[in-house]
Motif scaffolding. Structure first.
Motif, short mmCIF file in Angstrom:
data_model
loop_
_atom_site.label_atom_id
_atom_site.label_comp_id
_atom_site.label_asym_id
_atom_site.label_seq_id
_atom_site.Cartn_x
_atom_site.Cartn_y
_atom_site.Cartn_z
N ILE A 1 0.84 -1.20 0.00
CA ILE A 1 0.00 0.00 0.00
C ILE A 1 0.87 1.25 0.00
CG2 ILE A 1 -1.72 1.30 1.30
CD1 ILE A 1 -2.65 -1.47 2.43
N ALA A 2 1.89 1.26 0.87
CA ALA A 2 2.79 2.41 0.95
C ALA A 2 3.51 2.65 -0.37
CB ALA A 2 3.80 2.22 2.07
N SER A 3 3.95 1.59 -1.01
CA SER A 3 4.66 1.72 -2.28
C SER A 3 3.76 2.34 -3.35
CB SER A 3 5.15 0.34 -2.73
OG SER A 3 5.83 0.42 -3.96
N GLU A 4 2.51 1.89 -3.41
CA GLU A 4 1.56 2.45 -4.38
C GLU A 4 1.32 3.93 -4.11
OE1 GLU A 4 -0.10 1.20 -7.03
OE2 GLU A 4 1.06 -0.66 -6.92
N LEU A 5 1.18 4.30 -2.85
CA LEU A 5 0.89 5.69 -2.52
C LEU A 5 2.06 6.60 -2.83
CD1 LEU A 5 -1.05 5.37 0.87
CD2 LEU A 5 -1.98 5.82 -1.40
N LEU A 6 3.28 6.15 -2.57
CA LEU A 6 4.45 6.99 -2.82
C LEU A 6 4.57 7.39 -4.29
CD1 LEU A 6 7.19 5.44 -0.52
CD2 LEU A 6 6.20 7.74 -0.36
N SER A 7 4.03 6.57 -5.16
CA SER A 7 4.13 6.87 -6.60
C SER A 7 3.18 7.98 -7.04
CB SER A 7 3.85 5.60 -7.41
OG SER A 7 2.50 5.19 -7.26
N LEU B 1 10.22 4.69 14.72
CA LEU B 1 9.79 5.74 15.64
C LEU B 1 10.97 6.54 16.18
CD1 LEU B 1 7.13 3.80 17.75
CD2 LEU B 1 6.77 5.14 15.68
N ARG B 2 12.04 5.86 16.52
CA ARG B 2 13.19 6.53 17.13
C ARG B 2 13.91 7.45 16.17
NH1 ARG B 2 13.45 1.13 19.27
NH2 ARG B 2 13.08 1.12 21.53
N ARG B 3 13.66 7.29 14.86
CA ARG B 3 14.33 8.13 13.85
C ARG B 3 13.47 9.29 13.39
NH1 ARG B 3 15.58 2.93 11.78
NH2 ARG B 3 14.09 3.24 10.07
N ILE B 4 12.25 9.39 13.88
CA ILE B 4 11.35 10.45 13.43
C ILE B 4 11.74 11.78 14.07
CG2 ILE B 4 8.96 11.30 13.51
CD1 ILE B 4 8.06 8.37 13.33
N ILE B 5 12.02 12.77 13.26
CA ILE B 5 12.40 14.08 13.78
C ILE B 5 11.40 15.16 13.36
CG2 ILE B 5 14.87 13.54 13.90
CD1 ILE B 5 15.21 15.02 11.24
N GLN B 6 10.40 14.78 12.59
CA GLN B 6 9.38 15.73 12.17
C GLN B 6 8.46 16.08 13.34
OE1 GLN B 6 10.14 12.84 10.71
NE2 GLN B 6 10.04 12.95 8.49
N PRO B 7 7.83 17.27 13.31
CA PRO B 7 6.81 17.58 14.32
C PRO B 7 5.72 16.50 14.29
CG PRO B 7 7.35 19.52 13.02
CD PRO B 7 8.02 18.37 12.34
N THR B 8 5.49 15.86 15.41
CA THR B 8 4.61 14.69 15.44
C THR B 8 3.55 14.83 16.52
OG1 THR B 8 6.40 13.26 14.66
CG2 THR B 8 4.52 12.18 15.70
N LEU B 9 2.32 14.52 16.14
CA LEU B 9 1.19 14.49 17.06
C LEU B 9 0.72 13.05 17.21
CD1 LEU B 9 -1.24 15.74 18.67
CD2 LEU B 9 -2.43 15.85 16.45
N LEU C 1 3.34 5.20 9.03
CA LEU C 1 4.66 4.85 9.57
C LEU C 1 5.52 4.19 8.50
CD1 LEU C 1 3.78 3.53 13.15
CD2 LEU C 1 5.12 5.56 12.56
N GLU C 2 4.93 3.38 7.66
CA GLU C 2 5.70 2.75 6.59
C GLU C 2 6.14 3.78 5.56
OE1 GLU C 2 7.65 -0.22 4.41
OE2 GLU C 2 6.99 -0.10 6.50
N LEU C 3 5.28 4.74 5.24
CA LEU C 3 5.68 5.83 4.34
C LEU C 3 6.83 6.62 4.93
CD1 LEU C 3 2.14 7.14 3.30
CD2 LEU C 3 3.79 6.06 1.78
N THR C 4 6.77 6.89 6.23
CA THR C 4 7.83 7.64 6.90
C THR C 4 9.12 6.85 6.93
OG1 THR C 4 6.15 8.73 8.26
CG2 THR C 4 8.42 8.88 9.02
N ARG C 5 9.03 5.54 7.12
CA ARG C 5 10.22 4.69 7.10
C ARG C 5 10.88 4.70 5.73
NH1 ARG C 5 12.11 -0.43 5.91
NH2 ARG C 5 10.23 -0.93 4.71
N ARG C 6 10.06 4.66 4.69
CA ARG C 6 10.60 4.55 3.34
C ARG C 6 11.06 5.89 2.78
NH1 ARG C 6 8.07 0.11 -0.34
NH2 ARG C 6 7.77 -1.56 1.15
N ALA C 7 10.35 6.95 3.07
CA ALA C 7 10.65 8.25 2.45
C ALA C 7 10.55 9.37 3.49
CB ALA C 7 9.70 8.50 1.29
#
Length: 236
Positions: A45-51, A168-176, A70-76
């Motif tokens: 699903i994430a792969s399709e959306l990124l395109s 999760l530990r690598r996320i540096i974006q403003p997160t809610l 989370l998968e989108l954030t992991r990939r891109a």
């Protein structure tokens, strides 16, 4: 123009679950609701959306949509400007949770989808708040529109999802992290754990509502997202 916002609905849901947020947040920015029923695995699903998503975007996911977020954030991670996770479980299924999905998938595919929704699925998705009946009716309408095959495919995708603790530990974006106090699908303790693993994450809790906070407390959900969208991009 403000950065575009991508909303990912949870299981059984479509754009209707975001109706209030679409109305309010689209005054200032482009808002897109992307489907999460387009594959058999979260990764697919994430792969399709990124395109097809914008080159950079703010991202908000609910439930299964949060798992895809989370998968989108992991990939891109370079494409995700800010992140909001509503009713999201960052862990993979336990053996018991995975086993519990099997009778739901079988029931949905054997002609018992509507009774399964009414007796097992929907009561666990809403809390005790004043909009309980309206939220339950809206969830059922969306689920019946999507159908049993989509429901079973989404259950299978969630059953196979990966553990995202390292992400999760690598996320540096403003997160809610936004949770319903009475969430039975992803209990508050699990969402508090999620917030603790993300640097600079802010946890918001909406009282008296369950898993589907957008329908159960639309104003509170919109206010939380509006505040999140106005957070500075550089966190200190």
């Amino acid at each position: 123009m403000a950065e575009p916002l991508v909303l990912l609905p949870g299981m059984m849901c479509d754009a209707r679950v975001w109706a209030t947020q679409l109305t309010v947040l689209s005054y200032e920015r482009p808002v897109t609701v992307a489907p999460v029923g387009v594959g058999d695995r979260i990764e697919e699903i994430a792969s399709e959306l990124l395109s097809c998503l914008p080159s950079k975007f703010a991202l908000c996911g609910h439930g299964m949509g949060g798992a895809v977020a989370l998968e989108l954030t992991r990939r891109a991670p370079e494409r995700v400007i800010r992140l909001a996770l509503i009713g999201t479980n960052p862990l993979s299924d336990t053996p018991q949770e995975a086993a519990d999905r099997e009778p739901r998938m079988i029931g949905a595919k054997s002609g018992r989808f509507e009774s399964l929704l009414e007796q097992d699925v929907l009561p666990r998705h809403v809390g005790s708040g004043p909009l309980r009946s309206e939220a339950t009716a809206e969830l059922k309408e969306m689920a019946m529109s999507l159908g049993a095959d989509v429901f079973a495919r989404q259950e299978r995708a969630m059953q196979r999802r990966r553990d995202q603790q390292s992400t999760l530990r690598r996320i540096i974006q403003p997160t809610l992290i936004l949770a319903g106090e009475e969430d039975q699908i992803v209990p508050l303790k699990r969402q508090e754990f999620l917030a603790e693993l993300i640097p600079y994450a802010k946890l918001g809790v909406l009282n008296g509502v369950g898993h589907t906070v957008m329908l159960e407390d639309p104003e509170g959900t919109t206010e939380a997202l509006y505040t999140w969208m106005r957070q500075p991009l550089v966190l200190r």
